[in-house]
Scaffold this active site. Structure first.
Site, PDB file in Angstrom:
ATOM      1  N   GLU A  47     -13.617  26.412  43.993  1.00 22.69           N
ATOM      2  CA  GLU A  47     -14.905  25.880  43.567  1.00 22.69           C
ATOM      3  C   GLU A  47     -14.704  24.589  42.784  1.00 22.69           C
ATOM      4  O   GLU A  47     -13.692  24.445  42.085  1.00 22.69           O
ATOM      5  CB  GLU A  47     -15.647  26.918  42.709  1.00 22.69           C
ATOM      6  N   HIS A  78     -22.523  29.534  42.901  1.00 22.08           N
ATOM      7  CA  HIS A  78     -22.095  30.289  41.707  1.00 22.08           C
ATOM      8  C   HIS A  78     -23.207  30.308  40.649  1.00 22.08           C
ATOM      9  O   HIS A  78     -23.033  29.857  39.509  1.00 22.08           O
ATOM     10  CB  HIS A  78     -20.808  29.710  41.121  1.00 22.08           C
TER      11      HIS A  78
END
Length: 528
Positions: free
Chosen positions: A261, A279
């Site tokens: 990420e 997220h």
């Protein structure tokens, strides 16, 4: 005394600053700007961050006064906890702040994936009305498999039960009886894979869980499976999931987390049967405010010198109210122990007896170590680095718990073995409604003495006139005796005088007393 400085390195809710209160100097900086952070951190006592500020060994070395790093959230990927521990810096987070938000997002992803919300929405915005193409499934009377029955997994199970779903779960660390109380049937992973119509992952990311749901596991599921991962990226093998979705071996997936990420380019995003979010598990106003309030409380506790329940690098966990009064007493016992020993013990037992053993008393072991090293090392001793100091010095430490305490409601003893094989021990208790601290045993001698700021202990051969001699020498030195206890093993045997005095006894005066009464041991202890 200077006002403690708290540095807020990222945007936090206004309630966070309000919760800190007026006792601190509040500063702000952009923690994502490395140079700005290293400059701003040099003289602060506490640092509050979210996820963008990297708190590594370099930052910790630059922060010479730092006592606590507080992460307003759950994950600690941006904080070097080991380096902080070695530096004696407490690290705290807000472990329960986002659990409701995370659970609700998992349910949202499951519903969105089951009902094709994302592609239907995109098609409609593109001018296409495709009702028949996006026929979904109901959750009602389906079987959902929860992988990981921790705090978030439990909340998801509760919410999906309300949809009329049958809930099964895999978690090797949960007892079947506890799961049954929640209406959840505990199964092994293979059974869950075979039976689940929908599945939601709620495990921490560890070496054991990375890739847990991979090629082999996805070969065992129903082709109608809807899979949700809103826990940690990498637990579900993304290439394996892509192949299963592409080949029709898994019906749909809802993803909030990814192995790397930020993730903006993944083959999974090309698939219509994938709904994905960046997220967002903790991204609610409520979760952010809860996190800010939680870490503000933790910072206040940490800077007050108290143990913090949410500290991740301190053993002890949540402290029961009945245990709390014993913490300062145990620290004092540790300092008295060191004063009596005059050296670092090779083995130390922290013995806790009585009613408080109904609770977790691990914190008292930490308090004992903090006291033991307070007067030995130059560095600041904290609940964080005290166990490390013991390990570095080869000190074996053991917590001994016994519900039986014949003479006192509760009794705390620190007992240690020195290099020559001799033993040192000191015991204390709390008495009365006011929970007054008392020393009740020193090296096997019974005493009853308040542990005031200045203490002295003299061991000598029992004979007349010794107590008077001690009083005369202290009087001539201008040292006033506040309390005195005399104990002996037998008449004419060895005796102990335990003194509390109003001011510290100078070293030369203590030496004069030792010589005058021919004491085998003379020790002074300051608890200031």
């Amino acid at each position: 005394m200077s006002t403690p400085v708290v540095l807020i390195a990222e945007e936090l809710s206004p309630a966070t600053v309000e919760a800190l209160g007026p006792d601190f100097e509040i500063r702000h900086c952009n923690g994502a700007d490395r140079d700005e952070l290293l400059s701003a951190i040099s003289d602060v006592d506490a640092l509050l961050v979210r996820s963008a500020t990297k708190v590594d060994a370099e930052a910790l070395a630059a922060a010479t006064r730092l006592k606590v790093v507080a992460r307003a959230g759950v994950g600690l990927d941006n904080v070097d906890v080991r380096a902080a521990t070695q530096a004696g810096v407490m690290v705290v987070n807000a472990p329960t702040s986002n659990i409701v938000s995370a659970a609700e997002l998992a349910v949202a992803l499951m519903l969105a994936a089951a009902r094709h919300v994302s592609p239907a929405h995109a098609a409609l915005k593109n001018g296409e009305w495709k009702r028949s193409r996006y026929t979904g499934i109901e959750l009602y009377e389906k079987t959902v498999g929860i992988v990981g029955l921790g705090r978030i997994g439990v909340l998801v199970a509760q919410r999906l039960s309300a949809f009329g779903m049958k809930v099964i779960a895999y978690d090797p660390y949960v007892q079947a009886g506890r799961a049954a109380q929640m209406g959840v049937r505990l199964v092994d992973l293979d059974t869950l894979l075979a039976e689940a119509d929908l599945m939601s992952v709620h495990l921490p990311k560890t070496p054991e869980t990375v890739g847990l749901i991979g090629v082999e596991q996805l070969a065992k599921v129903k082709p109608s499976l809807v899979l949700v991962n809103a826990a940690r990226g990498g637990i579900v093998d993304e290439p394996a999931l892509y192949s299963a979705l592409k080949e029709g071996r898994v019906a749909a997936a809802g993803l909030d987390v990814f192995a790397v990420e930020p993730c903006t380019d993944s083959p999974l995003f090309e698939l219509e049967n994938v709904v994905a979010t960046p997220h967002l598990g903790a991204s609610t106003d409520e979760a952010q405010e809860k996190a800010g309030l939680a870490v503000a409380r933790s910072v206040r506790l940490a800077l007050a010198g108290e143990l913090v329940p949410d500290a991740v690098n301190v053993q002890g966990g949540v402290i029961a109210e009945d245990v709390r009064p014993g913490i300062p007493l145990t620290e004092k016992l540790g300092r008295v122990f060191t004063g009596l020993a005059g050296e670092v013990a090779q083995q130390v037992d922290v013995e806790v007896r009585g009613e408080i053993t109904d609770y977790d008393v691990k914190v008292l072991e930490l308090a004992a170590l903090k006291g033991i090293f307070a007067d030995i090392v130059e560095d600041q001793v904290s609940y964080v680095n005290a166990p490390l100091l013991a390990a570095e010095r080869g000190m074996a430490v053991r917590l001994v718990v016994d519900p039986e305490s014949p003479d006192h409601r509760n009794l705390i003893t620190i007992r240690g073995t020195l290099a020559d094989g001799s033993q040192v021990s000191v015991s204390g208790t709390l008495v009365g409604i006011g929970q007054r601290e008392r020393l009740v045993e020193l090296n096997g001698y019974d005493v009853d003495l308040e542990p005031t700021q200045h203490l002295a202990f003299l061991t000598y051969g029992d004979r007349p006139g010794m107590v008077g001699t001690v009083g005369v020498i202290l009087g001539e030195a201008g040292v006033n005796i506040a309390g005195m206890q005399v104990s002996r093993d037998r008449v004419g045997g060895q005796a102990l005088v335990a003194l509390s005095v109003d001011t510290a006894i100078p070293a030369d005066v203590l030496a004069d007393i030792q010589h005058a009464i021919e004491a085998s041991s003379a020790r002074a202890v300051s608890l200031v």
